[in-house]
Scaffold this active site. Structure first.
Site, PDB file in Angstrom:
ATOM      1  N   CYS A  41      21.735  12.216  59.216  1.00  0.00           N
ATOM      2  CA  CYS A  41      22.704  13.263  59.564  1.00  0.00           C
ATOM      3  C   CYS A  41      23.999  12.621  60.069  1.00  0.00           C
ATOM      4  O   CYS A  41      23.989  11.539  60.651  1.00  0.00           O
ATOM      5  CB  CYS A  41      22.123  14.182  60.635  1.00  0.00           C
ATOM      6  SG  CYS A  41      23.208  15.576  61.033  1.00  0.00           S
ATOM      7  N   ASP A  43      25.651  13.628  62.508  1.00  0.00           N
ATOM      8  CA  ASP A  43      25.726  13.841  63.958  1.00  0.00           C
ATOM      9  C   ASP A  43      26.110  12.553  64.699  1.00  0.00           C
ATOM     10  O   ASP A  43      25.498  11.505  64.491  1.00  0.00           O
ATOM     11  CB  ASP A  43      24.351  14.339  64.449  1.00  0.00           C
ATOM     12  CG  ASP A  43      24.402  14.873  65.873  1.00  0.00           C
ATOM     13  OD1 ASP A  43      24.824  14.113  66.781  1.00  0.00           O
ATOM     14  OD2 ASP A  43      24.020  16.032  66.084  1.00  0.00           O
ATOM     15  N   ARG A  45      25.619  11.580  67.567  1.00  0.00           N
ATOM     16  CA  ARG A  45      24.633  11.032  68.518  1.00  0.00           C
ATOM     17  C   ARG A  45      23.513  10.270  67.817  1.00  0.00           C
ATOM     18  O   ARG A  45      22.718   9.596  68.460  1.00  0.00           O
ATOM     19  CB  ARG A  45      24.018  12.172  69.342  1.00  0.00           C
ATOM     20  CG  ARG A  45      25.038  12.983  70.107  1.00  0.00           C
ATOM     21  CD  ARG A  45      24.436  14.301  70.560  1.00  0.00           C
ATOM     22  NE  ARG A  45      24.058  15.134  69.414  1.00  0.00           N
ATOM     23  CZ  ARG A  45      23.377  16.272  69.503  1.00  0.00           C
ATOM     24  NH1 ARG A  45      22.981  16.711  70.680  1.00  0.00           N
ATOM     25  NH2 ARG A  45      23.073  16.962  68.424  1.00  0.00           N
ATOM     26  N   HIS A  97      16.860  14.861  62.671  1.00  0.00           N
ATOM     27  CA  HIS A  97      16.787  14.740  64.133  1.00  0.00           C
ATOM     28  C   HIS A  97      16.664  16.110  64.772  1.00  0.00           C
ATOM     29  O   HIS A  97      17.214  17.096  64.260  1.00  0.00           O
ATOM     30  CB  HIS A  97      18.029  14.010  64.676  1.00  0.00           C
ATOM     31  CG  HIS A  97      19.302  14.776  64.526  1.00  0.00           C
ATOM     32  ND1 HIS A  97      19.887  15.475  65.550  1.00  0.00           N
ATOM     33  CD2 HIS A  97      20.099  15.002  63.444  1.00  0.00           C
ATOM     34  CE1 HIS A  97      20.997  16.059  65.125  1.00  0.00           C
ATOM     35  NE2 HIS A  97      21.145  15.791  63.845  1.00  0.00           N
ATOM     36  N   CYS A 100      19.437  19.385  65.626  1.00  0.00           N
ATOM     37  CA  CYS A 100      20.427  19.229  64.549  1.00  0.00           C
ATOM     38  C   CYS A 100      21.256  20.514  64.420  1.00  0.00           C
ATOM     39  O   CYS A 100      20.709  21.595  64.178  1.00  0.00           O
ATOM     40  CB  CYS A 100      19.717  18.917  63.229  1.00  0.00           C
ATOM     41  SG  CYS A 100      20.859  18.671  61.847  1.00  0.00           S
TER      42      CYS A 100
END
Ligand code: CO
Length: 208
Positions: A41, A43, A45, A97, A100
């Protein structure tokens, strides 16, 4: 963060690498032969190399919103074909994750504009597993489960491609589904049964 800090960080990183191996960048420049393809992803993080403790050159990386493998997405399909047919990676990982945002958005009835067709692919995963998901009353748990099932379905989408099917037959290429638990930092192997999924869907998706 001051953007100029990035360049200071870069100088520090170069010095660290050269302190360990003076020819580090010369070697890096010679070419790549990564062992695996990682699809994760976007993302901020959920990093790729950092959380796996791997170094430049060890994984070919593709990231998009909610780690999707969509057959008409020229971007992911180009990455996949290059990694499998040219770099000849030995493993492919789809890593989702918990928490998400893409999966969460797909669970809500909101018009997300240009994201609608992208998120629809996650809604399709929900529809495929509707009975299992709707039976989970705890909404946080249901959300986590959709993250896991989305990873599984993206692995299936990989298996539907000619590149993966022929590389599996020729040299035993494998597909893995993982979830990064953002609450603990742990990487979880969903232990997706690749050979049995393959066996199950090949009568429909066999290409080679
Ligand atoms: Co995400």
């Amino acid at each position: 963060m001051d953007i100029s800090k990035v360049f200071q960080n870069n100088e520090k990183w170069i010095a660290e690498k050269l302190a360990v191996a003076p020819d580090y960048f010369e070697k890096l420049a010679q070419g790549q032969s990564p062992e695996f393809l990682y699809i994760g992803c976007s993302d901020s993080r959920v990093t790729a190399e950092d959380l796996m403790g791997i170094q430049p050159g060890e994984a070919f990386i593709h990231r998009n919103i909610a780690n999707m493998v969509i057959s008409i997405d020229l971007n992911v399909m180009s990455v996949l074909n290059y990694a499998v047919r040219h770099l000849k990676v030995k493993q492919i990982v789809v890593c989702g994750h918990y928490a998400c945002g893409g999966v969460k958005a797909a669970m809500q009835s909101t018009d997300m504009g240009i994201l609608n067709p992208w998120l629809r692919n996650i809604r399709d995963v929900y529809r495929l597993h509707k009975d299992e998901l709707n039976a989970i009353e705890d909404m946080d748990r249901r959300y986590d489960r959709l993250v896991e099932l989305n990873v599984q379905e993206q692995c299936v989408n990989l298996i539907k491609t000619a590149a993966v099917q022929s590389a599996h037959k020729e040299r035993g290429l494998l597909v893995h589904g993982w979830v990064f638990d953002i609450h603990t930092g742990k990487l979880i192997d969903l232990k997706i049964d690749f050979p049995s999924i393959l066996k199950n869907i090949m009568e429909i998706y066999k290409l080679d």
